[in-house]
Design an enzyme around this catalytic site. Sequence first.
Site, PDB file in Angstrom:
ATOM      1  CD  GLU A 253      63.763  18.259  36.273  1.00  0.00           C
ATOM      2  OE1 GLU A 253      63.179  17.420  35.545  1.00  0.00           O
ATOM      3  OE2 GLU A 253      64.951  18.181  36.591  1.00  0.00           O
ATOM      4  CB  CYS A 287      64.957  14.528  33.309  1.00  0.00           C
ATOM      5  SG  CYS A 287      65.844  16.089  33.492  1.00  0.00           S
TER       6      CYS A 287
END
Length: 508
Positions: A253, A287
């Site tokens: 990720e 993010c």
Amino acid sequence: MTSTAARPEATTDPSSGKTFDSLDPRDGSVIATHPVHGPDEVGAVVERARRAAQWWADLGFDGRRERLGAWRKLLIERTDELAELVSRETGKPLDDSRLEVVLVIDHLHWAGKHAKAALGRKRFEAGALMVNHKATIEYRPLGVIGVLGPWNYPVFTPMGSIGYALAAGNAVVFKPSELTPTVGKWLVDSFAEVLHRTDGYGEGLFGLVTGEGETGAALCRAGVDKVAFTGSTATAKKVMATCAETLTPILVECGGKDALLVDHDADLDDAAAAAVWGAMSNAGQTCIGVERVYVVDSVAEEFLDKVAQRAAKLRPGGDLRSVYGPITMPSQLDVISGQIDDALSKGGWAVLGGRESVRAPYVDPVVLADVPEDSTAVTEETFGPTVVINRVRDIDEAVERANASKYGLGGSVFAKKRGYEIARKLRVGMVSVNGVIAFAAMPSLPFGGVGDSGFGRIHGRDGLREFTRALAVSERRFKSLNVMTFDRPGWVVKLLSVLAGVIYRRNR
């Protein structure tokens, strides 16, 4: 309740003797000192986890749910304690830290509750030609999961792997970021405390290793059954290369350059509020934060005014009145400054702030507009409280520009009529319609990206299955036409051919 499953022996945690300090990014004060674990120490922690893994798997779904529930209750009781520690190691406001812990509590509950339904044994159709067999699938734990966590959300993000991996029946070895190791230790110690209460044993199952990149590389090489990594794309490539040495599978990720799209019929007040919060909360160190906005030209001026008015009210700092804190990683300040300079030098303009907004360790809100699409402010992840707002002729052009990025993590769409239709066109893993980042707060939804944003999923049923292997089993129920033997009569295959023609000509 004490488990009757066999428990591994508890052993002490070896240490290399090297240490490093965890610092408060607001003032540089030392929070705690932690050991630097080398390959031998990491290997020992993984081996302890390996011994504990079978005990944990043998508890079954209900036994694990009970213990994860006890951990959840402990987190509820000590939310303020953990939130205060998160604030000290990251510099973020206390309420932001509390929100992070609350989200973890919700996810931990969901993972424990739904693991059996998602992973338990289920029967499937064996097929018309194999009716004398029973077909089942279940999802078995992998064994030991190595988790490499980030610093920006040091509880919520790694727990998206840790909680779901534990619920699926695995042991976990956690290497937190070197910027937030004390939070990682708190999590490991608190779970050990829960197991001591319920089982009289707490070491090993959820282990901790601390240090920098070398420690993370050692964990990848230590024989874990899968690695879950969260961090930059550049670091992800190094982690993947290390895991490739032993064919260790990996979940990745990475960062994003998430876009928020504003159609002509959007509620502009809601869209502006979402853009500002999505871009500026946690000092933009998210993010899935909003880094690009594409707004249809007919409403662009009004939208820009609303965003600028909201962002101008925000003030960073380290006191209770501050809405966000410092840039946790000092090197990121140069990245933020460089992107602002690049945007302005290529023809963009500052609606709010500018180069002077960067004043270490804080960055004031920066809103840039009409920035060329080849600027680093548009193409590269910023990880700061800045946002680029560009006009487009229509929503189709907005989709095209959003999808042109090498990243593909999350996105947002604001539109009254075509929201879901637009969302389906985005090349990302998650989309919020008329909201921002909402998908991350929903435990049932899988979380992950495409392209340079990574692969694999945490959260939801997909997240549970990410830490398992599918076990397919066929069981013969009665003797019948058996083609899997040299003893079959010569007419058996011919009969099956006839049956296949009869059955599948009429079935579409």
